[in-house]
Design an enzyme around this catalytic site. Sequence first.
Site, PDB file in Angstrom:
ATOM      1  N   ASP A   1       0.800  -1.193   0.109  1.00  0.00           N
ATOM      2  CA  ASP A   1      -0.061   0.069   0.127  1.00  0.00           C
ATOM      3  C   ASP A   1       0.878   1.404   0.230  1.00  0.00           C
ATOM      4  O   ASP A   1       2.094   1.150   0.134  1.00  0.00           O
ATOM      5  CB  ASP A   1      -0.837  -0.012   1.268  1.00  0.00           C
ATOM      6  N   SER A   2       0.222   2.439  -0.311  1.00  0.00           N
ATOM      7  CA  SER A   2       1.078   3.464  -0.057  1.00  0.00           C
ATOM      8  C   SER A   2       1.508   3.763   1.307  1.00  0.00           C
ATOM      9  O   SER A   2       2.543   4.540   1.489  1.00  0.00           O
ATOM     10  CB  SER A   2       0.345   4.750  -0.583  1.00  0.00           C
TER      11      SER A   2
ATOM     12  N   TYR B   1      -0.868   8.129  -2.740  1.00  0.00           N
ATOM     13  CA  TYR B   1      -1.201   7.615  -3.970  1.00  0.00           C
ATOM     14  C   TYR B   1      -2.361   8.552  -4.614  1.00  0.00           C
ATOM     15  O   TYR B   1      -2.352   8.665  -5.651  1.00  0.00           O
ATOM     16  CB  TYR B   1      -1.378   6.095  -4.259  1.00  0.00           C
ATOM     17  N   GLY B   2      -3.061   8.638  -3.861  1.00  0.00           N
ATOM     18  CA  GLY B   2      -4.603   9.158  -4.312  1.00  0.00           C
ATOM     19  C   GLY B   2      -4.481  10.436  -5.399  1.00  0.00           C
ATOM     20  O   GLY B   2      -5.028  10.229  -6.261  1.00  0.00           O
TER      21      GLY B   2
ATOM     22  N   CYS C   1      -4.486  -1.792  -1.632  1.00  0.00           N
ATOM     23  CA  CYS C   1      -4.847  -0.250  -2.028  1.00  0.00           C
ATOM     24  C   CYS C   1      -5.643  -0.350  -3.280  1.00  0.00           C
ATOM     25  O   CYS C   1      -5.351  -0.814  -4.163  1.00  0.00           O
ATOM     26  CB  CYS C   1      -3.302   0.287  -2.215  1.00  0.00           C
ATOM     27  N   ASN C   2      -6.678   0.482  -2.717  1.00  0.00           N
ATOM     28  CA  ASN C   2      -7.554   0.573  -3.659  1.00  0.00           C
ATOM     29  C   ASN C   2      -7.244   1.473  -5.185  1.00  0.00           C
ATOM     30  O   ASN C   2      -7.637   1.246  -6.272  1.00  0.00           O
ATOM     31  CB  ASN C   2      -8.907   1.435  -3.603  1.00  0.00           C
ATOM     32  N   THR C   3      -6.421   2.616  -4.856  1.00  0.00           N
ATOM     33  CA  THR C   3      -5.992   3.389  -5.896  1.00  0.00           C
ATOM     34  C   THR C   3      -4.971   2.448  -6.820  1.00  0.00           C
ATOM     35  O   THR C   3      -4.967   2.750  -8.052  1.00  0.00           O
ATOM     36  CB  THR C   3      -5.101   4.736  -5.183  1.00  0.00           C
TER      37      THR C   3
ATOM     38  N   GLU D   1      -1.918   8.159   8.443  1.00  0.00           N
ATOM     39  CA  GLU D   1      -0.482   7.920   8.369  1.00  0.00           C
ATOM     40  C   GLU D   1       0.313   8.677   9.689  1.00  0.00           C
ATOM     41  O   GLU D   1       1.343   8.382  10.118  1.00  0.00           O
ATOM     42  CB  GLU D   1       0.146   8.464   7.336  1.00  0.00           C
TER      43      GLU D   1
ATOM     44  N   CYS E   1     -11.084   3.075   0.485  1.00  0.00           N
ATOM     45  CA  CYS E   1      -9.657   3.342   0.548  1.00  0.00           C
ATOM     46  C   CYS E   1      -9.329   2.389   1.791  1.00  0.00           C
ATOM     47  O   CYS E   1      -9.984   2.582   2.905  1.00  0.00           O
ATOM     48  CB  CYS E   1      -9.391   5.029   0.704  1.00  0.00           C
ATOM     49  N   THR E   2      -8.259   1.682   1.836  1.00  0.00           N
ATOM     50  CA  THR E   2      -7.691   0.891   2.882  1.00  0.00           C
ATOM     51  C   THR E   2      -7.298   1.583   4.151  1.00  0.00           C
ATOM     52  O   THR E   2      -7.398   0.967   5.308  1.00  0.00           O
ATOM     53  CB  THR E   2      -6.779  -0.015   2.430  1.00  0.00           C
ATOM     54  N   HIS E   3      -6.985   2.864   4.245  1.00  0.00           N
ATOM     55  CA  HIS E   3      -6.806   3.684   5.262  1.00  0.00           C
ATOM     56  C   HIS E   3      -8.134   3.799   6.237  1.00  0.00           C
ATOM     57  O   HIS E   3      -7.945   3.737   7.345  1.00  0.00           O
ATOM     58  CB  HIS E   3      -6.239   4.925   5.003  1.00  0.00           C
TER      59      HIS E   3
END
Length: 283
Positions: free
Chosen positions: A20-21, A52-53, A83-85, A162, A194-196
């Site tokens: 993921d980012s 990344y978004g 990560c969806n993006t 983050e 979004c995985t966050h």
Amino acid sequence: MESSHRPIVPSSGGPIGLFDSGVGGLSVWRALVERLPAESTVYLADQAHAPYGPRSLSEVRELARAAAGWLIEQGAKLVVAACNTASAAALDDLRREWPRIPFVGMEPAIKPASERTKTGRVGVMATPGTLTAPRFHHLVERFASGVEVHTQVCPGLVEWVEAGRLNGPEVMADLRRLLRPLTAAGVDHLVLGCTHYPFLAPAIQQVMGDKVTLVDPAPAVARQVERVLAERGLLAPASSTPQHRLATTGDPTRFRETLAALERAGEIELNAAVIARKENARL
Ligand code: DGL
């Protein structure tokens, strides 16, 4: 890479790779570890390039390629684009580049939300990258006919996660502002695209109220990983002792701090996981 000298053949003894980012993909990692306790994992947080978004799809594609390539070098037998993006931008390319490695990606859970909605209105929180990718439009066309899909980009939320900030007045103020259009639209299901965002679920639930169901695709992704590994005979033997390694392309001190904040919030349990900077995390 697949075409170079040594063919890459996944082996059941290898770890499951995830990237993921940043720390968002750990919302998928925790579901995976819970579902498949015998499996080892190697996780890459590409924090040097987060978020990344807002990046272009072609930039994200390159970053995803580098991340997946590194995980495969580490012996990953399956790679989860957690990560969806990155999934929206790169999944097809990754599968083409490494045809023998199974890839599992994320997509906003439009299908279950559309099947379950009573109001006929569902919300989707995601990054601009995810919402503008053709994949997202196909998903809506395919699974949400007759359903109103209200999308919301959420600048700043990835950064809060983050920073290990999952609640508090500033986070709540951002959420109230960002989610107002979805509350006003009367959505009864809200897709965490979004995985966050699952790490903000308690705060999001507080803002949306009890009548709105949040949809986190992580458990479904874990089941999908199990299915794919089983089909290919790649599941680790039940007696295996799993090892978990987490690496970052960014600052390892900051990474540890964020992980510690997620642990303190009860969101993840790292136990004996090894945490390192990417360059020092090779086998
Ligand atoms: N966690 C990611 C996703 O699922 C990426 C967020 C970002 O880096 O912008 O889309």
